[in-house]
Every structure is written in C-alpha cells, then in structure tokens.
Design an enzyme around this catalytic site. Structure first.
Site, mmCIF file in Angstrom:
data_model
loop_
_atom_site.group_PDB
_atom_site.id
_atom_site.type_symbol
_atom_site.label_atom_id
_atom_site.label_comp_id
_atom_site.label_asym_id
_atom_site.label_seq_id
_atom_site.Cartn_x
_atom_site.Cartn_y
_atom_site.Cartn_z
ATOM 1 C CD GLU A 140 -2.710 -1.369 -0.141
ATOM 2 O OE1 GLU A 140 -2.908 -0.403 -0.906
ATOM 3 O OE2 GLU A 140 -3.066 -2.527 -0.422
ATOM 4 C CG HIS A 143 -1.041 1.393 -4.369
ATOM 5 N ND1 HIS A 143 -1.213 1.320 -5.731
ATOM 6 C CD2 HIS A 143 -1.456 0.196 -3.878
ATOM 7 C CE1 HIS A 143 -1.708 0.132 -6.053
ATOM 8 N NE2 HIS A 143 -1.860 -0.572 -4.949
#
Length: 161
Positions: A140, A143
């Site tokens: 994550e 990202h």
C-alpha cells in the site's frame, strides 16, 4: 470506483504528505478506506490513490498468519505512513492488486518492517509488522509512491517443475 491500469496517471503520481490543510480530508478518507477494506471479503488493503485521491493515506488489515490463512484482528487507517526500518532478510510471496486486476505475481520484500504513521485521530503510532501484515503495508505504501507491485516482479529465473 477503483483506479486500474499499469499506465493510470493517478496511480503513477507520488502522493502528497498530509498536513494541517488536508488533515480533515485525510481523516475522513482514512475512515472510508477502512470501511471499504472491512466490507470487501477479498481486500486486505487499499491506498488513497486507488480511489483517485493522491494523499498519503492507506488502510491495511493487520492480523496474524494461521494454518488456515490470515486472521484479521483490525483494519488500521494510516496517515503519512513511513517505513523507518526494514529487515535485510527477504521473502518471496504472491501478491495481487485491485488496480491490476486478474494478475498475481511473486514479489520479493523484507520479512519485517518498523512503521510510523498517524492514526485516524492524528495520533502518532509506531509498530513493527512481520510476514503478511508487513507485506500488505509495503504494497500500500508503494501506491503512495506511484509504484505498482508489477514494477517489482522477481526477475530471477524460476525453477522448472
């Protein structure tokens, strides 16, 4: 809807640090990401850029690995997450991503990380994560840096079966 595609410009931008001017937006966003992860049976994490917002906010399912899989204890909203330490020891595991649907690849990542972040109440937190939980958070955070897991594919030759 979730942003998809290897060449999606929103997914390829380095997201902005949350500051006092974006704090309220980030807190609301963190709760929305947490709710999305909780309500989606196959989700273990989601980053703000995947929802079209380039702020450094993620939600990750934290838990423990069991013989039957992964047991989620809580879904944490994390604002401005930052890896402050990572193991030299690496592990290879399969990963998938809602932004690159229908693809699963082996990615090499550190076995554990130490992480600092602001929680949904803007309180500073520091935790150490290992195994799958660490992998979810690293995926994550990538990202937030405009990196997709397909950018990190293990290029070493695979043994023939």
């Amino acid at each position: 809807s979730i942003q998809t595609g290897r060449d999606n410009q929103i997914l390829r931008v380095v997201s902005t640090l949350v500051d006092s001017t974006t704090q309220k937006q980030a807190q609301i966003l963190a709760r929305e990401l947490v709710d999305w992860v909780k309500s989606n049976d196959t989700a273990v994490g989601l980053a703000a850029p995947q929802t079209g917002v380039n702020l450094r906010v993620i939600a990750c399912a934290l838990g423990t690995e069991t013989p039957d899989g992964y047991e989620i204890r809580r879904v944490a909203g994390m604002i401005n997450p930052c890896i402050v330490e990572a193991s030299n020891e690496m592990c290879r595991e399969e990963e998938a991503c809602f932004s690159v649907p229908w693809e699963t690849w082996v990615v090499v990542r550190p076995t554990w990380i130490a992480l600092q972040y602001l929680d949904e109440n803007f309180k500073s937190q520091k935790i150490k994560l290992t195994g799958f939980a660490a992998r979810v958070v690293m995926h994550e955070i990538d990202h937030l840096d405009g990196i997709l897991f397909v950018d990190k594919l293990d290029e070493s030759p695979q043994p023939m079966l």
